[in-house]
Design a protein around this motif. Structure first.
Motif, PDB file in Angstrom:
ATOM      1  N   GLY A  24       0.788  -1.225   0.000  1.00 30.84           N
ATOM      2  CA  GLY A  24       0.000   0.000   0.000  1.00 30.84           C
ATOM      3  C   GLY A  24       0.816   1.269   0.000  1.00 30.84           C
ATOM      4  N   GLU A  25       2.114   1.157  -0.227  1.00 31.35           N
ATOM      5  CA  GLU A  25       2.970   2.341  -0.226  1.00 31.35           C
ATOM      6  C   GLU A  25       2.836   3.113  -1.533  1.00 31.35           C
ATOM      7  OE1 GLU A  25       6.811   0.769   0.595  1.00 31.35           O
ATOM      8  OE2 GLU A  25       6.342   0.268   2.690  1.00 31.35           O
ATOM      9  N   LYS A  26       3.346   4.350  -1.542  1.00 34.13           N
ATOM     10  CA  LYS A  26       3.151   5.241  -2.683  1.00 34.13           C
ATOM     11  C   LYS A  26       3.904   4.835  -3.942  1.00 34.13           C
ATOM     12  CE  LYS A  26       3.305  10.120  -3.992  1.00 34.13           C
ATOM     13  NZ  LYS A  26       3.638  11.504  -3.552  1.00 34.13           N
ATOM     14  N   PRO A  27       5.142   4.392  -3.871  1.00 35.30           N
ATOM     15  CA  PRO A  27       5.906   4.110  -5.108  1.00 35.30           C
ATOM     16  C   PRO A  27       5.239   3.023  -5.967  1.00 35.30           C
ATOM     17  CG  PRO A  27       7.377   4.241  -3.233  1.00 35.30           C
ATOM     18  CD  PRO A  27       5.993   4.260  -2.673  1.00 35.30           C
ATOM     19  N   VAL A  28       5.417   3.170  -7.271  1.00 34.67           N
ATOM     20  CA  VAL A  28       4.945   2.178  -8.233  1.00 34.67           C
ATOM     21  C   VAL A  28       6.173   1.519  -8.852  1.00 34.67           C
ATOM     22  CG1 VAL A  28       3.745   1.811 -10.418  1.00 34.67           C
ATOM     23  CG2 VAL A  28       2.794   3.385  -8.724  1.00 34.67           C
ATOM     24  N   TYR A  29       6.120   0.186  -8.902  1.00 32.65           N
ATOM     25  CA  TYR A  29       7.249  -0.563  -9.429  1.00 32.65           C
ATOM     26  C   TYR A  29       6.868  -1.229 -10.742  1.00 32.65           C
ATOM     27  CZ  TYR A  29       9.179  -0.111  -4.708  1.00 32.65           C
ATOM     28  OH  TYR A  29       9.667   0.383  -3.520  1.00 32.65           O
ATOM     29  N   THR A  30       7.876  -1.490 -11.525  1.00 33.53           N
ATOM     30  CA  THR A  30       7.701  -2.342 -12.704  1.00 33.53           C
ATOM     31  C   THR A  30       8.293  -3.704 -12.347  1.00 33.53           C
ATOM     32  OG1 THR A  30       7.945  -0.467 -14.208  1.00 33.53           O
ATOM     33  CG2 THR A  30       8.233  -2.659 -15.135  1.00 33.53           C
ATOM     34  N   VAL A  31       7.447  -4.736 -12.482  1.00 26.82           N
ATOM     35  CA  VAL A  31       7.887  -6.082 -12.087  1.00 26.82           C
ATOM     36  C   VAL A  31       7.806  -7.018 -13.284  1.00 26.82           C
ATOM     37  CG1 VAL A  31       7.224  -5.790  -9.672  1.00 26.82           C
ATOM     38  CG2 VAL A  31       5.567  -6.716 -11.317  1.00 26.82           C
ATOM     39  N   ALA A  32       8.472  -8.141 -13.161  1.00 24.33           N
ATOM     40  CA  ALA A  32       8.566  -9.088 -14.276  1.00 24.33           C
ATOM     41  C   ALA A  32       7.223  -9.766 -14.560  1.00 24.33           C
ATOM     42  CB  ALA A  32       9.624 -10.146 -13.963  1.00 24.33           C
TER      43      ALA A  32
END
Length: 468
Positions: free
Chosen positions: A150-158
Motif C-alpha cells: 500500500g505504499e506510494k511508489p509504483v514498481y515495474t515487475v517481471a
C-alpha cells in the motif's frame, strides 16, 4: 622507392591492420553476443517465507484462499494443485524484486492500480507479511505495474507476477477424474442404502424369468422397496429417463481433507450410500462408483459427498442428490400386473368365485400357433384381446400389506410355454372396502389396484367364449 610510394604503402598497411582489428572484433561479437537490453533487478522487500501459512488471492479471474496444513496447501472450496500453489512461496514471495521504481507516480488510474487486476496477501497467523497489488501490463514490455504494502511508489515487475497471479480457477485446482458412463445402456445395477432416503435396488437381468413380452421389454427389475421383483417401466420411458441421472457426477465444489476430518462433514458414518455398477461398450469390463452422502452445507444447502476411493469432499446440490436418490420408484415401475405375449404363455387360468376362464396356446403339427379360450378355438385377434384385457389391470399405488386371510376375488395362474425361458406366475387379488384392491404377486402384497379395473376383467371373463 619514392617518398610518395612509401606514404601510400604505409597508409595501406595501417588500413589493413585496422580492418583486421574490426574483423576480429566482429568475429568475437558473433561468437560471444551480448544482450544490450539485459534487465537488472533489485529487491523491493523480503519476508520470512517459511512462516507463511495463508495466502489470499483475488483477481479478475479467480478468488481463493490457500491455507498451509503441514506440508500441504488446502482450500475450503477447491482441491488444490500442490505444484502450482507451491510456486507462490518458493518462486514469488521469496524473490520480491522489481525492474524499475517510480517514487512520485501520477494517478493510480494511469498504472491500473485504482482497480488492480490482482491482489495477493501473505500471512503468518494473523500478521500480514506482504500485500502485492498488480496493475496494468506495461504497453511496450512484458512487465506489470505493481505496488507493495500500500505504499506510494509504483514498481515495474517481471511478467512472472502476472503469470502466477492472473490465472483461471482451473490453473490452481487439481483435477479429479469423476466417473463418466457413455450411455444408459452401460448401466447394470443401482443400489441406494441408508436412512436419509428410501432404499431401492434396481438391476438389469440378462434374462428376466417373468418377462413374458417375448421382446425383452423388461430387462430392468426392482427388488427394493418391493419385497419381490417388479418390472421397471422401460416401455413408457420413466425409468430410462431416471437412468440419465447416474451417467455423470456434477459437483459444485471440491475440498481436500485429512482422513480424520471426514466426520466433520457427516462422512465418517454416511447417511446414504449410492452405488452404480456399469460396463464398458463391449460388456466385458465392469466398473462401479460409490457416493457416500453426509451432512449439508448450512449456507448453500449442498450435500457433502465422498466418492469412494478419493480423499476429498465434494459438494453436490440438493436438487441433484434428490434427483438421484429421492425419486418415486413406483412411478418408474411398469404398472400392469402381467404383460403376456400370447406366444410365451402355454396356459393361463383366471378364477373369480365360480367363474373360470382358461386361455390355452398350442402348436399344431405343422408349427402353427393355436389358441383356445375355455376350450373354444379363437383366432389371433381374440387371443390378443385376452392379452390386452390382462394388461389393462394396472396397479394404482405402492402400499405394502400382509396377505389377507380371506379368499381372493380373482386368481390368475400362468404356465410358460417354455419353462427354460419363463417361470410360472401366480397373481391373486383381494377385495378391499377402500375401493383399491390388494394385489399379491410372487407371494407378497406390495401394490393396490382400482377395484373397477378388477370388476371389468371379471365381466370380460363372464362373457368370454365358452364361458359358463
Amino acid at each position: 622507392m619514392k617518398r610518395a610510394s612509401i606514404v601510400r604503402l604505409s597508409l595501406l598497411i595501417v588500413a589493413a591492420a585496422a580492418l583486421t582489428v574490426v574483423f576480429l572484433l566482429l568475429k568475437k561479437q558473433k561468437e560471444n553476443p551480448t544482450n544490450g537490453d539485459q534487465v537488472t533487478y533489485f529487491t523491493v522487500t523480503t519476508i520470512d517465507v517459511n512462516s507463511v501459512d495463508r495466502i489470499s488471492l483475488k483477481s479478475t479471474r479467480y478468488e481463493g484462499e490457500f491455507k498451509k496444513d503441514g506440508e500441504t496447501w488446502v482450500s475450503d472450496t477447491d482441491l488444490l494443485n500442490q505444484k502450482i500453489i507451491l510456486q507462490f512461496p518458493d518462486q514469488l514471495l521469496s524473490n520480491l524484486r522489481a525492474i524499475a521504481k517510480v517514487d512520485n507516480p501520477s494517478s493510480d488510474a494511469e498504472y491500473g492500480l485504482d482497480n488492480p487486476s490482482a491482489v495477493l496477501e501473505a500471512y503468518a497467523g494473523s500478521e500480514r507479511l506482504v500485500r502485492i497489488e498488480l496493475g496494468d501490463k506495461v504497453p511496450t514490455k512484458d512487465c506489470y505495474y505493481c505496488r507493495f504494502n500500500g505504499e506510494k511508489p509504483v514498481y515495474t515487475v517481471a511478467e512472472n507476477y502476472g503469470r502466477l497471479m492472473l490465472k483461471d480457477r482451473s490453473y490452481y485446482v487439481d483435477t479429479i477424474t469423476l466417473p463418466s458412463i457413455p450411455d444408459i445402456k452401460n448401466i447394470q445395477e443401482i443400489t441406494l442404502t441408508g436412512e436419509l432416503f428410501p432404499e431401492f435396488h434396481a438391476i438389469k437381468l440378462e434374462k428376466n424369468p417373468y418377462d413374458y413380452s417375448g421382446a425383452n421389454l423388461f430387462p430392468w427389475i426392482f427388488t427394493k422397496p418391493y419385497r419381490a421383483q417388479w418390472d421397471a417401466d422401460v416401455i413408457n420411458g420413466p425409468w430410462m429417463d431416471q437412468l440419465e441421472w447416474y451417467l455423470r457426477i456434477y459437483t459444485d465444489g471440491v475440498r481436500n481433507v485429512k482422513p480424520d476430518e471426514f466426520a466433520q462433514y457427516g462422512l465418517a458414518d454416511p447417511k446414504a450410500t449410492l452405488t452404480v455398477r456399469y460396463a464398458d461398450d463391449t460388456g466385458r469390463e465392469e466398473n462401479s462408483y460409490t457416493l457416500l452422502i453426509g451432512d449439508r452445507n448450512a449456507e448453500t444447502g449442498n450435500y457433502y459427498v465422498k466418492l469412494q476411493g478419493i480423499d476429498a469432499v465434494l459438494e453436490i446440490t440438493e436438487s441433484k442428490i434428490k434427483s438421484m436418490c429421492e425419486f418415486s420408484v413406483f412411478s418408474c415401475t411398469y404398472k400392469s400386473i402381467f404383460f403376456p405375449s400370447t406366444l410365451l404363455v402355454k396356459k393361463a387360468v383366471a378364477q373369480s368365485g365360480d367363474t373360470v376362464m382358461t386361455f390355452t396356446h398350442e402348436k399344431s403339427p405343422e408349427g402353427d400357433d393355436l389358441y383356445y379360450v375355455n376350450g373354444v378355438a379363437v383366432d389371433g385377434a381374440d387371443a390378443l384381446t385376452w392379452a390386452q384385457k390382462v394388461m389393462a389391470m394396472k396397479t394404482s399405488t405402492f402400499i405394502q400389506n400382509d396377505t389377507p386371510s380371506v379368499e381372493p376375488i380373482l386368481t390368475i395362474l400362468v404356465e410358460p410355454f417354455d419353462p427354460t425361458v419363463n417361470e410360472p406366475l401366480t397373481i391373486r387379488i383381494f377385495d378391499d372396502p377402500s375401493g383399491y384392491d390388494i394385489v399379491e404377486r410372487l407371494g407378497v402384497c406390495d401394490c393396490t389396484i382400482d377395484s373397477r379395473l378388477v370388476d371389468d376383467f371379471i365381466d370380460y371373463m363372464k362373457k368370454a367364449p365358452g364361458a359358463k
